[in-house]
Write an enzyme that holds these catalytic residues in place. Structure first.
Site, PDB file in Angstrom:
ATOM      1  N   ARG A  15      -2.417  -4.481   7.667  1.00 52.23           N
ATOM      2  CA  ARG A  15      -1.286  -3.609   7.993  1.00 52.23           C
ATOM      3  C   ARG A  15      -1.447  -2.171   7.497  1.00 52.23           C
ATOM      4  O   ARG A  15      -0.645  -1.304   7.829  1.00 52.23           O
ATOM      5  CB  ARG A  15       0.023  -4.232   7.465  1.00 52.23           C
ATOM      6  CG  ARG A  15       0.416  -5.476   8.274  1.00 52.23           C
ATOM      7  CD  ARG A  15       1.828  -5.900   7.993  1.00 52.23           C
ATOM      8  NE  ARG A  15       1.954  -6.540   6.693  1.00 52.23           N
ATOM      9  CZ  ARG A  15       3.068  -6.543   5.977  1.00 52.23           C
ATOM     10  NH1 ARG A  15       4.147  -5.916   6.414  1.00 52.23           N
ATOM     11  NH2 ARG A  15       3.115  -7.155   4.819  1.00 52.23           N
ATOM     12  N   ASP A 105      -3.213  -5.584  -5.151  1.00 50.40           N
ATOM     13  CA  ASP A 105      -2.363  -4.667  -4.381  1.00 50.40           C
ATOM     14  C   ASP A 105      -0.978  -4.517  -5.001  1.00 50.40           C
ATOM     15  O   ASP A 105      -0.051  -4.066  -4.351  1.00 50.40           O
ATOM     16  CB  ASP A 105      -2.239  -5.166  -2.925  1.00 50.40           C
ATOM     17  CG  ASP A 105      -1.527  -6.507  -2.815  1.00 50.40           C
ATOM     18  OD1 ASP A 105      -1.260  -7.135  -3.860  1.00 50.40           O
ATOM     19  OD2 ASP A 105      -1.235  -6.927  -1.683  1.00 50.40           O
TER      20      ASP A 105
HETATM   21  C1  UD1 Z   1       1.760 -14.148  -2.203  1.00 47.70           C
HETATM   22  C2  UD1 Z   1       2.364 -15.464  -2.688  1.00 47.70           C
HETATM   23  C3  UD1 Z   1       3.889 -15.401  -2.507  1.00 47.70           C
HETATM   24  C4  UD1 Z   1       4.438 -14.228  -3.273  1.00 47.70           C
HETATM   25  C5  UD1 Z   1       3.747 -12.941  -2.849  1.00 47.70           C
HETATM   26  C6  UD1 Z   1       4.143 -11.809  -3.764  1.00 47.70           C
HETATM   27  C7  UD1 Z   1       0.747 -17.239  -2.280  1.00 47.70           C
HETATM   28  C8  UD1 Z   1       0.364 -18.364  -1.421  1.00 47.70           C
HETATM   29  N1  UD1 Z   1       1.840 -16.560  -1.920  1.00 47.70           N
HETATM   30  O1  UD1 Z   1       1.980 -14.081  -0.810  1.00 47.70           O
HETATM   31  O2  UD1 Z   1       4.478 -16.600  -3.002  1.00 47.70           O
HETATM   32  O3  UD1 Z   1       5.833 -14.144  -3.080  1.00 47.70           O
HETATM   33  O4  UD1 Z   1       2.322 -13.077  -2.935  1.00 47.70           O
HETATM   34  O5  UD1 Z   1       3.627 -10.591  -3.303  1.00 47.70           O
HETATM   35  O6  UD1 Z   1       0.094 -16.969  -3.281  1.00 47.70           O
HETATM   36  N2  UD1 Z   1      -6.122 -12.505  -1.503  1.00 47.70           N
HETATM   37  C9  UD1 Z   1      -7.449 -12.761  -1.662  1.00 47.70           C
HETATM   38  N3  UD1 Z   1      -8.030 -13.754  -0.934  1.00 47.70           N
HETATM   39  C10 UD1 Z   1      -7.333 -14.519  -0.063  1.00 47.70           C
HETATM   40  C11 UD1 Z   1      -5.963 -14.251   0.100  1.00 47.70           C
HETATM   41  C12 UD1 Z   1      -5.382 -13.250  -0.648  1.00 47.70           C
HETATM   42  O7  UD1 Z   1      -8.125 -12.092  -2.449  1.00 47.70           O
HETATM   43  O8  UD1 Z   1      -7.938 -15.398   0.542  1.00 47.70           O
HETATM   44  C13 UD1 Z   1      -5.504 -11.433  -2.293  1.00 47.70           C
HETATM   45  C14 UD1 Z   1      -4.973 -10.316  -1.421  1.00 47.70           C
HETATM   46  O9  UD1 Z   1      -5.982  -9.339  -1.226  1.00 47.70           O
HETATM   47  C15 UD1 Z   1      -3.805  -9.799  -2.243  1.00 47.70           C
HETATM   48  C16 UD1 Z   1      -3.325 -11.025  -2.991  1.00 47.70           C
HETATM   49  O10 UD1 Z   1      -4.381 -11.944  -2.967  1.00 47.70           O
HETATM   50  O11 UD1 Z   1      -4.208  -8.830  -3.184  1.00 47.70           O
HETATM   51  C17 UD1 Z   1      -2.054 -11.631  -2.367  1.00 47.70           C
HETATM   52  O12 UD1 Z   1      -2.350 -12.091  -1.074  1.00 47.70           O
HETATM   53  P1  UD1 Z   1      -1.323 -11.948   0.114  1.00 47.70           P
HETATM   54  O13 UD1 Z   1      -1.950 -12.477   1.331  1.00 47.70           O
HETATM   55  O14 UD1 Z   1      -0.787 -10.575   0.157  1.00 47.70           O
HETATM   56  O15 UD1 Z   1      -0.178 -12.957  -0.367  1.00 47.70           O
HETATM   57  P2  UD1 Z   1       1.294 -13.006   0.174  1.00 47.70           P
HETATM   58  O16 UD1 Z   1       1.296 -13.601   1.510  1.00 47.70           O
HETATM   59  O17 UD1 Z   1       1.938 -11.688  -0.003  1.00 47.70           O
HETATM   60 CA    CA Z   2       1.215  -9.429  -0.255  1.00 45.40          CA
END
Ligand code: UD1
Ligand code: CA
Length: 452
Positions: A15, A105
């Site tokens: 995004r 982030d």
């Molecule tokens: C996550 C939480 C959610 C919470 C929210 C708060 C989970 C399943 N959900 O959701 O409960 O309310 O954060 O902001 O944890 N990332 C990786 N590898 C991956 C996936 C993500 O490094 O495979 C990193 C992303 O770059 C990011 C962070 O993890 O920095 C969070 O991932 P994101 O996909 O934004 O999680 P949310 O869907 O926001």
């Molecule tokens: Ca997020």
């Protein structure tokens, strides 16, 4: 107890609509991921493991630049936050102590909040999650708390109506024993609405095994995650407002703080004066009682007491200004030391140089430091006088109490006490100007005649 920091930074950040990985977008002049690492530094981690994926090489460079001891591991496919944390398992094999998971982030988590999570761990909770009361719970994971503490976290996509009504939301951070964390992650699957391995599933898994889990809460502002450019702009505004308030609190004099922009690590001493429209990049220290005049731009530099910079000055990395120095308007300084009481007041470029105490550098002086391939140094002694518009062709040395004549091109060293004159000698031709004017006037008239 030993602590390991795990920073999740593999996501692309679709995004953001950018080629740059999301965690490398700057806030206060440094990448978002650096902010996350800095909040984690509150617990003085013995090991820091960063999970990189999208733009991993660039992320690794930024991470190591901030902390050369960090370990960067690759998550080649982003299969979820739980999967991401699992990538740290090898790097932390045999590690005895706690792991703190932070998101790359999410830049505003206060060190005190992470310390509170560590304290709740010390109280005997196997898993500590960070929660907050959300004004608009939207896409956040919902935290289900029962008599025995935190029972489960349900992602919004997987939640039923009753669960969606919960306003206590997951901020994302986790504190747990490192090996317990990895063991729990081994048990979770990806049978959910997103088909991802959810880090949040460790809560229910822990409870099923009889462990305790708890929620530490913080203000919603701390858990603000950056997902879009609009959110990044909002975050920058919040960051700057915080820095300005901090500076005022610390006794910095500013007449228009709303026009002053701070870097992540800007340090400004008490009673320093910062005029309007000054921009600080990373790595700036301004000591007490220094003055930074309007429209100046500073990065990677140190300004001592009593120094006056600007208006309209540019200090680049490696600039060291000693006490009572002056760097005036339209002067650029890079990788240079200017010693006590020396002045570079107007329209100069000083790069890869040292200028001795009390030396005066005249207007328009340039250190010619670059030959198109390499950089060379200019060394000027103390009490010297560099005439206006001197070109100092580096490498070159000017001695103590030496002088260069105005308009000189200096390419040989000037000994102590010597005057260097390196310009064409002036000749006077009496009456010649009038003759020339006359001749030119006639030529112009003839041409006009011919053109008719
Ligand atoms: C996550 C939480 C959610 C919470 C929210 C708060 C989970 C399943 N959900 O959701 O409960 O309310 O954060 O902001 O944890 N990332 C990786 N590898 C991956 C996936 C993500 O490094 O495979 C990193 C992303 O770059 C990011 C962070 O993890 O920095 C969070 O991932 P994101 O996909 O934004 O999680 P949310 O869907 O926001
Ligand atoms: Ca997020």
């Amino acid at each position: 107890m030993a602590t390991a920091l795990i920073v999740l930074a593999a996501g692309q950040g679709t995004r953001m609509n950018s080629d740059l990985p999301k965690v490398l977008h700057p806030l206060g002049g440094v990448p978002l991921v650096v902010h996350a690492m800095a909040s984690g530094d509150a617990v003085e981690p013995d090991k820091t493991v960063v999970i990189a994926g999208h733009g991993a090489d660039a992320v690794e460079t930024a991470v190591l630049d901030y902390n050369p001891d960090a370990i960067v591991v690759r998550q080649s496919k982003q299969l979820g936050t739980g999967h991401a944390v699992m990538q740290a398992a090898d790097a932390l094999a045999g590690f005895e102590g706690d792991a703190i998971v932070v998101f790359g982030d999410t830049p505003f988590v206060r060190p005190e909040t992470i310390a509170k999570m560590a304290a709740s761990r010390a109280d005997g909770n196997a898993i500590v999650m960070l929660g907050f009361e959300a004004a608009d719970p939207g896409r956040y994971g919902r935290m289900i708390v029962g008599g025995g503490g935190l029972e489960q976290i349900v992602e919004a996509k997987d939640a039923n109506e009753a669960q969606l009504a919960i306003t206590l939301c997951n901020g994302g951070l986790v504190a747990a024993d490192a090996q317990v964390l990895f063991a729990l992650l081994h048990t979770i699957g990806n049978d959910n609405a997103s088909g991802e391995y959810y880090l949040t599933d460790i809560v229910a898994a822990a409870r099923a095994q009889g462990h305790c889990a708890s929620v530490v809460t913080c203000d919603e502002a701390e858990t603000m995650g950056i997902n879009t450019r609009a959110e990044l702009v909002r975050a920058e505004g919040i960051f700057q407002a915080k820095k300005r308030a901090e500076a005022l609190e610390n006794g910095v004099t500013m007449t228009a703080p709303e026009t002053v922009f701070f870097g992540f690590d800007t340090y400004i001493g008490r009673d320093a004066v910062i005029e309007p429209n000054v921009v600080f990049g990373p790595g700036v220290t301004v000591e007490s009682g220094a003055t930074i005049r309007a429209f100046s731009h500073l990065e990677g530099c140190h300004v001592s007491r009593g120094a006056v910079v600007g208006p309209y000055a540019r200090l680049r990395p490696g600039t060291e200004l000693s006490e009572n120095t002056k760097v005036g308007n339209f002067v650029e300084v890079k990788n240079a030391t200017i010693l006590e009481g020396a002045k570079v007041n107007h329209l100069s470029y000083i790069g890869d140089a040292s200028i001795g105490a009390r030396t005066n550098v005249g207007a328009g002086t340039i250190t010619c430091n670059y030959d198109g391939f390499m950089k060379h140094r200019t060394e000027i002694g103390e009490g010297a006088f560099i005439g206006s518009n001197t070109m100092l062709v580096a490498p070159v040395k000017i001695g103590n109490e030496a002088m260069t004549a105005t308009g000189s091109v200096i390419n040989k060293d000037v000994p102590d006490g010597a005057l260097a004159l390196a310009r064409a000698r002036q000749e006077i031709k009496p009456g010649m100007a009038r003759k020339l004017f006359d001749k030119l006037k006639k030529t112009k008239a003839r041409r006009a005649e011919e053109a008719k």
